[in-house]
Write an enzyme that holds these catalytic residues in place. Structure first.
Site, PDB file in Angstrom:
ATOM      1  N   ILE A 148       0.952  -1.240  -0.068  1.00 25.92           N
ATOM      2  CA  ILE A 148       0.559   0.337  -0.427  1.00 25.92           C
ATOM      3  C   ILE A 148       1.041   1.624  -0.177  1.00 25.92           C
ATOM      4  CG2 ILE A 148      -1.618   1.284   1.510  1.00 25.92           C
ATOM      5  CD1 ILE A 148      -2.410  -1.677   0.290  1.00 25.92           C
ATOM      6  N   GLU A 249      -0.771  -1.260 -10.080  1.00 28.65           N
ATOM      7  CA  GLU A 249      -1.270   0.183 -10.542  1.00 28.65           C
ATOM      8  C   GLU A 249      -0.229   1.286 -10.092  1.00 28.65           C
ATOM      9  OE1 GLU A 249      -2.899   3.401 -10.048  1.00 28.65           O
ATOM     10  OE2 GLU A 249      -4.151   3.072  -8.173  1.00 28.65           O
ATOM     11  N   CYS A 283      -2.580   8.694  -8.667  1.00 33.30           N
ATOM     12  CA  CYS A 283      -1.524   8.749  -9.602  1.00 33.30           C
ATOM     13  C   CYS A 283      -2.874   8.825 -10.325  1.00 33.30           C
ATOM     14  CB  CYS A 283      -2.031   6.900  -8.940  1.00 33.30           C
ATOM     15  SG  CYS A 283      -3.741   6.285  -8.795  1.00 33.30           S
ATOM     16  N   GLU A 460      -8.579  -2.594 -10.807  1.00 34.42           N
ATOM     17  CA  GLU A 460      -8.979  -2.205  -9.111  1.00 34.42           C
ATOM     18  C   GLU A 460     -10.725  -2.245  -9.509  1.00 34.42           C
ATOM     19  OE1 GLU A 460      -7.185  -3.196  -6.972  1.00 34.42           O
ATOM     20  OE2 GLU A 460      -5.163  -2.382  -7.625  1.00 34.42           O
TER      21      GLU A 460
HETATM   22  N1  LIG Z   1       1.043   4.933  -7.925  1.00 37.77           N
HETATM   23  C1  LIG Z   1       0.622   6.018  -6.937  1.00 37.77           C
HETATM   24  O1  LIG Z   1      -0.593   5.974  -6.668  1.00 37.77           O
HETATM   25  C2  LIG Z   1       1.586   6.130  -6.343  1.00 37.77           C
HETATM   26  C3  LIG Z   1       3.008   6.430  -7.004  1.00 37.77           C
HETATM   27  N2  LIG Z   1       4.034   6.807  -6.053  1.00 37.77           N
HETATM   28  C4  LIG Z   1       5.057   7.029  -6.981  1.00 37.77           C
HETATM   29  O2  LIG Z   1       6.293   7.211  -6.008  1.00 37.77           O
HETATM   30  C5  LIG Z   1       6.705   8.140  -5.738  1.00 37.77           C
HETATM   31  C6  LIG Z   1       8.020   7.751  -4.476  1.00 37.77           C
HETATM   32  O3  LIG Z   1       6.638   7.691  -3.150  1.00 37.77           O
HETATM   33  P1  LIG Z   1       7.396   6.466  -2.131  1.00 37.77           P
HETATM   34  O4  LIG Z   1       6.654   6.264  -0.940  1.00 37.77           O
HETATM   35  O5  LIG Z   1       9.208   5.515  -2.193  1.00 37.77           O
HETATM   36  O6  LIG Z   1       6.574   4.863  -3.426  1.00 37.77           O
HETATM   37  P2  LIG Z   1       6.963   3.421  -3.151  1.00 37.77           P
HETATM   38  O7  LIG Z   1       6.870   3.346  -4.947  1.00 37.77           O
HETATM   39  O8  LIG Z   1       8.577   3.581  -2.997  1.00 37.77           O
HETATM   40  O9  LIG Z   1       6.655   2.628  -1.655  1.00 37.77           O
HETATM   41  C7  LIG Z   1       4.904   2.401  -2.159  1.00 37.77           C
HETATM   42  C8  LIG Z   1       5.002   1.230  -1.009  1.00 37.77           C
HETATM   43  O10 LIG Z   1       6.294  -0.085  -1.455  1.00 37.77           O
HETATM   44  C9  LIG Z   1       7.223  -0.393  -0.617  1.00 37.77           C
HETATM   45  N3  LIG Z   1       8.147  -0.497  -0.971  1.00 37.77           N
HETATM   46  C10 LIG Z   1       8.791   0.286  -1.723  1.00 37.77           C
HETATM   47  N4  LIG Z   1      10.196  -0.888  -1.541  1.00 37.77           N
HETATM   48  C11 LIG Z   1       9.720  -2.112  -1.337  1.00 37.77           C
HETATM   49  C12 LIG Z   1      10.350  -3.475  -2.554  1.00 37.77           C
HETATM   50  N5  LIG Z   1      11.858  -3.281  -2.629  1.00 37.77           N
HETATM   51  N6  LIG Z   1       9.843  -4.005  -2.271  1.00 37.77           N
HETATM   52  C13 LIG Z   1       8.190  -4.249  -1.667  1.00 37.77           C
HETATM   53  N7  LIG Z   1       7.636  -3.632  -1.490  1.00 37.77           N
HETATM   54  C14 LIG Z   1       8.510  -2.136  -1.596  1.00 37.77           C
HETATM   55  C15 LIG Z   1       6.603   1.179   0.453  1.00 37.77           C
HETATM   56  O11 LIG Z   1       7.432   0.305   1.445  1.00 37.77           O
HETATM   57  C16 LIG Z   1       5.293   1.507   0.286  1.00 37.77           C
HETATM   58  O12 LIG Z   1       4.597   0.341   0.477  1.00 37.77           O
HETATM   59  C17 LIG Z   1       5.962   9.452  -5.032  1.00 37.77           C
HETATM   60  O13 LIG Z   1       6.269  10.651  -5.490  1.00 37.77           O
HETATM   61  C18 LIG Z   1       5.219   9.506  -6.312  1.00 37.77           C
HETATM   62  O14 LIG Z   1       5.727   9.917  -7.393  1.00 37.77           O
HETATM   63  C19 LIG Z   1       3.661   6.569  -4.829  1.00 37.77           C
HETATM   64  C20 LIG Z   1       3.121   6.820  -4.070  1.00 37.77           C
HETATM   65  C21 LIG Z   1       1.695   5.904  -4.492  1.00 37.77           C
HETATM   66  C1  LIG Z   2      -7.828   7.101  -4.615  1.00 39.53           C
HETATM   67  C2  LIG Z   2      -6.910   6.803  -6.512  1.00 39.53           C
HETATM   68  C3  LIG Z   2      -5.696   6.373  -5.403  1.00 39.53           C
HETATM   69  C4  LIG Z   2      -4.846   6.328  -6.234  1.00 39.53           C
HETATM   70  O1  LIG Z   2      -4.395   4.649  -6.925  1.00 39.53           O
HETATM   71  O2  LIG Z   2      -3.294   7.229  -6.313  1.00 39.53           O
END
Ligand SMILES: NC(=O)C1=CN([C@@H]2O[C@H](COP(=O)(O)OP(=O)(O)OC[C@H]3O[C@@H](n4cnc5c(N)ncnc54)[C@H](O)[C@@H]3O)[C@@H](O)[C@H]2O)C=CC1
Ligand SMILES: CCCC(=O)O
Length: 480
Positions: A148, A249, A283, A460
């Site tokens: 998440i 996603e 996102c 989703e």
């Molecule tokens: N598509 C979306 O809804 C999202 C996109 N992002 C993007 O990602 C950028 C960085 O945010 P972060 O929090 O660093 O996102 P991230 O993608 O690194 O983290 C998302 C989840 O993955 C987990 N995670 C991290 N490394 C992992 C690994 N090697 N294996 C399995 N799980 C792992 C994290 O602990 C967190 O629960 C943001 O600036 C944004 O651009 C961030 C959050 C949501």
């Molecule tokens: C409500 C949409 C959340 C996301 O996946 O960024």
């Protein structure tokens, strides 16, 4: 001060092998909670607990309508605790309070919706001629790992866990360390609603340590991941090590396409909401505005007036826009302002809160970038901040070409009075969802959501989401 323990096999563990983590309020920088941080020891324990629940527990053997009743109760309890959860989520994630209320309402809708779906998971009967009966059964896939992100933690847990439970799976939830608190409220509700022990388990912890170890664990059968593209790719590599399916996603750089015939008064707040909601940390944020050239100056001037008036402030005070998630991310967004200035013209808006107590908050200002083309980095990279890149076009064909010229393909918005433009766009845009004269998110859990290209795969929400949590078994019986 909140403390989020681990929940493994129905047991609540206040401490864990990787120590205690802290969670900060992005509006002030203050520590508002702590969480037990799981390490590799707990990875084995949590997967064993979920496996045990799936292989031996009552959930998969329960009649589907009985599962539906428990799912419905989970949704009801969310609404009963709406105030507490929304306030906690607003504080932990920095989203304005009204958006946090929406998040809880939407989470409850997921459980209501899938409660009604639980007893309608029929297989098919396949005609093979006399003397043979053949049918399919939808079996639960097993243990689902839900990784998440921090932008909508409560809602994204509900979005993945509700269909997983509906299908009969057991679940391990791994929230992001920036927003660890509301997941425990979710676990408490599940327990109170009568979900069997071990059916849903919670481990907070470092993604690179336990996220990776969980994704590689042979006891996990499926992964649902929402987050960044690079982390998603690492998760896919981990999943490939034992060949399990994933729902991915990932990010976006979603276009909103504005034709000159659109009703500008109506389009303006929709376009603005598309890139300002949760300070752009969504996102499916609509962060590229493709505008028919003759409407360009008018809409830029209207949008600039609009963002100048944006009230930025502490999430719990319910401003138009709260902070971004943390100081590190604030610095990244500010880096994009510099990039935008070097590539085009930057028009800023909103007043940053300066009063005492808010100085430590991760506040940024909304911005428009003009004078760029779609090749600019600011028009191509996901910022996850409130920056809108404005790009002119002359024909509908050109609008489609620019919109599709992206590594991403999550969603698109079209603003027009012409049914021909709307249908042309709906047909030709390479994205998972097209909104016409609307954009964004409501309480609509009924339709499928997911991306093309680097935005990921799998869907989703809606009936489509359940397939990720099922295996199709075919049974063929010859008789006589
Ligand atoms: N598509 C979306 O809804 C999202 C996109 N992002 C993007 O990602 C950028 C960085 O945010 P972060 O929090 O660093 O996102 P991230 O993608 O690194 O983290 C998302 C989840 O993955 C987990 N995670 C991290 N490394 C992992 C690994 N090697 N294996 C399995 N799980 C792992 C994290 O602990 C967190 O629960 C943001 O600036 C944004 O651009 C961030 C959050 C949501
Ligand atoms: C409500 C949409 C959340 C996301 O996946 O960024």
């Amino acid at each position: 001060m909140h403390h989020a323990p681990l929940v493994i096999g129905g047991k609540t563990l206040a401490e864990a092998s990787d120590g205690i983590g802290e969670s900060r309020d992005p509006s002030t920088g203050e520590v508002i909670g702590t969480f037990a941080r799981a390490g590799l020891t707990e990875v084995d324990q949590v997967v064993a607990a979920a496996r045990h629940a799936f292989d031996n527990g009552p959930w998969t053997r329960m009649r589907p309508f009985e599962r539906g009743r428990i799912l419905r109760r989970i949704g009801e309890l969310m609404l009963e605790r709406r105030d507490d959860i929304a306030r906690l989520e607003s504080r932990d994630s920095g989203k304005p309070l009204r958006d946090a209320y929406w998040e809880v309402d939407c989470s409850a809708r997921f459980f209501e919706y899938y409660a009604g779906v639980a007893d309608k998971q029929h297989g098919t009967s396949i005609p093979l001629g006399r003397g043979i009966v053949d049918w399919t059964v939808k079996d639960a896939i097993g243990v689902s790992l839900q990784i998440i992100p921090w932008n909508y933690p409560f809602q994204l847990i509900a979005r993945g866990v509700a269909p997983a439970l509906t299908a009969g799976c057991a679940v391990v939830i791994k929230p992001a360390s920036d927003t660890p608190l509301s997941a425990y409220e979710f676990l408490k509700i599940c327990q109170e609603a009568g979900l069997p022990d071990g059916q849903v388990n919670l481990v907070n912890g470092r993604g690179s340590l336990i996220g990776d170890a969980l994704a590689r664990h042979r006891g996990v059968d499926q992964i649902t991941f929402t987050g960044s593209v690079p982390t998603g790719q690492r998760v896919l590599e981990a999943a490939a090590s034992h060949a399990i399916p994933c729902n991915m996603e990932l990010g976006g750089k979603s276009p909103q396409i504005l034709f000159a015939d659109a009703d500008m008064e109506k389009a303006l707040p929709i376009i603005a909401g598309g890139f300002l909601t949760h300070a752009g940390q969504v996102c499916n944020a609509g962060t590229r505005l493709l505008v028919e050239r003759k409407a360009h100056d008018d809409i830029v001037s209207r949008l600039h007036d609009h963002i100048r008036k944006i009230n930025i402030g502490r999430a719990l005070d319910d401003p138009d826009m709260g902070p971004v998630i943390n100081a590190g991310h604030k610095a990244e967004v500010e880096g994009f302002y510099e990039l935008a200035e070097s590539e085009g013209q930057l028009l800023m808006g909103g007043n940053l809160p300066l009063e005492a107590g808010l100085a430590g908050g991760a506040f940024v200002r909304p911005a428009l970038v003009t004078g760029i083309s779609n090749t600019a980095r600011i028009a191509r990279e996901e910022v996850f901040g409130p920056i809108l890149s404005v790009i002119p076009f002359d024909t509908a064909e050109e609008a489609v070409a620019i919109a599709n010229d992206s590594d991403f393909g999550l969603v698109a918005g079209v603003h027009t009075a012409s049914i021909d433009h709307a249908m042309h766009m709906a047909q030709d845009l390479r994205v998972g969802q097209v909104w016409v004269n609307s954009f964004g998110i409501g309480l609509d859990v009924e339709f499928p959501f997911g991306g093309y290209k680097l935005s990921g795969f799998g869907r989703e929400k809606g009936l489509e989401a359940i397939g990720a949590y099922q295996q199709i078994k075919n049974v063929c019986v010859r008789f006589g």
